[in-house]
Design a protein around this motif. Structure first.
Motif, PDB file in Angstrom:
ATOM      1  N   ILE A  95       4.578   0.705   0.698  1.00  0.00           N
ATOM      2  CA  ILE A  95       4.953  -0.011   1.907  1.00  0.00           C
ATOM      3  C   ILE A  95       4.448  -1.441   1.795  1.00  0.00           C
ATOM      4  CG2 ILE A  95       4.661  -0.109   4.406  1.00  0.00           C
ATOM      5  CD1 ILE A  95       4.013   2.926   4.252  1.00  0.00           C
ATOM      6  N   THR A  96       5.281  -2.397   2.177  1.00  0.00           N
ATOM      7  CA  THR A  96       4.877  -3.800   2.200  1.00  0.00           C
ATOM      8  C   THR A  96       4.805  -4.245   3.654  1.00  0.00           C
ATOM      9  OG1 THR A  96       5.989  -4.169   0.100  1.00  0.00           O
ATOM     10  CG2 THR A  96       5.435  -6.113   1.390  1.00  0.00           C
TER      11      THR A  96
ATOM     12  N   ILE B 185       0.855  -1.182   0.000  1.00  0.00           N
ATOM     13  CA  ILE B 185       0.000   0.000   0.000  1.00  0.00           C
ATOM     14  C   ILE B 185       0.893   1.234   0.000  1.00  0.00           C
ATOM     15  CG2 ILE B 185      -0.185  -0.006   2.534  1.00  0.00           C
ATOM     16  CD1 ILE B 185      -3.104   0.969   2.179  1.00  0.00           C
ATOM     17  N   SER B 186       0.458   2.276  -0.678  1.00  0.00           N
ATOM     18  CA  SER B 186       1.254   3.499  -0.700  1.00  0.00           C
ATOM     19  C   SER B 186       1.115   4.226   0.643  1.00  0.00           C
ATOM     20  CB  SER B 186       0.812   4.411  -1.840  1.00  0.00           C
ATOM     21  OG  SER B 186      -0.446   4.983  -1.548  1.00  0.00           O
ATOM     22  N   ARG B 187       2.113   5.034   0.957  1.00  0.00           N
ATOM     23  CA  ARG B 187       2.058   5.823   2.192  1.00  0.00           C
ATOM     24  C   ARG B 187       0.816   6.697   2.212  1.00  0.00           C
ATOM     25  NH1 ARG B 187       5.609   9.878   2.766  1.00  0.00           N
ATOM     26  NH2 ARG B 187       5.337  10.040   4.997  1.00  0.00           N
ATOM     27  N   LYS B 188       0.522   7.304   1.062  1.00  0.00           N
ATOM     28  CA  LYS B 188      -0.632   8.211   0.969  1.00  0.00           C
ATOM     29  C   LYS B 188      -1.938   7.461   1.229  1.00  0.00           C
ATOM     30  CE  LYS B 188      -2.925  11.955  -0.405  1.00  0.00           C
ATOM     31  NZ  LYS B 188      -3.736  12.433   0.674  1.00  0.00           N
ATOM     32  N   ASP B 189      -2.089   6.273   0.631  1.00  0.00           N
ATOM     33  CA  ASP B 189      -3.307   5.492   0.839  1.00  0.00           C
ATOM     34  C   ASP B 189      -3.432   5.028   2.287  1.00  0.00           C
ATOM     35  OD1 ASP B 189      -4.008   5.828  -1.799  1.00  0.00           O
ATOM     36  OD2 ASP B 189      -3.297   3.858  -2.440  1.00  0.00           O
ATOM     37  N   LEU B 190      -2.310   4.639   2.892  1.00  0.00           N
ATOM     38  CA  LEU B 190      -2.339   4.215   4.292  1.00  0.00           C
ATOM     39  C   LEU B 190      -2.702   5.396   5.192  1.00  0.00           C
ATOM     40  CD1 LEU B 190      -1.961   1.954   6.307  1.00  0.00           C
ATOM     41  CD2 LEU B 190       0.498   2.432   6.309  1.00  0.00           C
TER      42      LEU B 190
ATOM     43  N   ILE C 255       4.389   8.485   9.126  1.00  0.00           N
ATOM     44  CA  ILE C 255       2.978   8.747   8.868  1.00  0.00           C
ATOM     45  C   ILE C 255       2.345   9.220  10.178  1.00  0.00           C
ATOM     46  CG2 ILE C 255       0.754   7.746   8.196  1.00  0.00           C
ATOM     47  CD1 ILE C 255       2.369   5.677   6.545  1.00  0.00           C
ATOM     48  N   PRO C 256       1.847  10.461  10.232  1.00  0.00           N
ATOM     49  CA  PRO C 256       1.250  10.966  11.476  1.00  0.00           C
ATOM     50  C   PRO C 256      -0.001  10.169  11.852  1.00  0.00           C
ATOM     51  CG  PRO C 256       1.160  12.638   9.731  1.00  0.00           C
ATOM     52  CD  PRO C 256       1.795  11.416   9.151  1.00  0.00           C
ATOM     53  N   LEU C 257      -0.170   9.969  13.159  1.00  0.00           N
ATOM     54  CA  LEU C 257      -1.302   9.195  13.661  1.00  0.00           C
ATOM     55  C   LEU C 257      -2.328  10.117  14.311  1.00  0.00           C
ATOM     56  CD1 LEU C 257       0.726   6.329  15.356  1.00  0.00           C
ATOM     57  CD2 LEU C 257      -0.282   6.346  13.072  1.00  0.00           C
TER      58      LEU C 257
END
Length: 83
Positions: free
Chosen positions: A73-74, A4-9, A41-43
């Protein structure tokens, strides 16, 4: 395995939250959180969700750092146990 891409995640986490995202992606919560921290990736915080659900104000959402990098990201999915 999940790719999944960072943006999608980032979008998934900020739209439904960590717990629901982990469940829908079939990834353990702690593994998802560690992946997000490792990939900058900010939470969302608890106060973000509280403000959102109370509807008093639109809580601010931090921007994804380096959003243009298109990194994929895998993540190993949860292991299924058979009984």
């Amino acid at each position: 395995m999940l790719s999944i891409s960072r943006k999608d995640l980032y979008d998934e986490i900020w739209s439904v939250g960590m717990t629901k995202a982990a469940k829908s992606l079939d990834i353990p919560y702690d593994k998802l959180k560690k992946t997000c921290v490792n990939h900058d990736i900010p939470l969302p915080t608890q106060s973000y969700w509280s403000k959102l659900y109370m509807g008093i104000e639109k809580p601010s959402q931090p921007e994804l750092p380096n959003a243009e990098d298109n990194l994929v990201i895998t993540i190993n999915k949860a292991k299924k146990t058979t009984s």
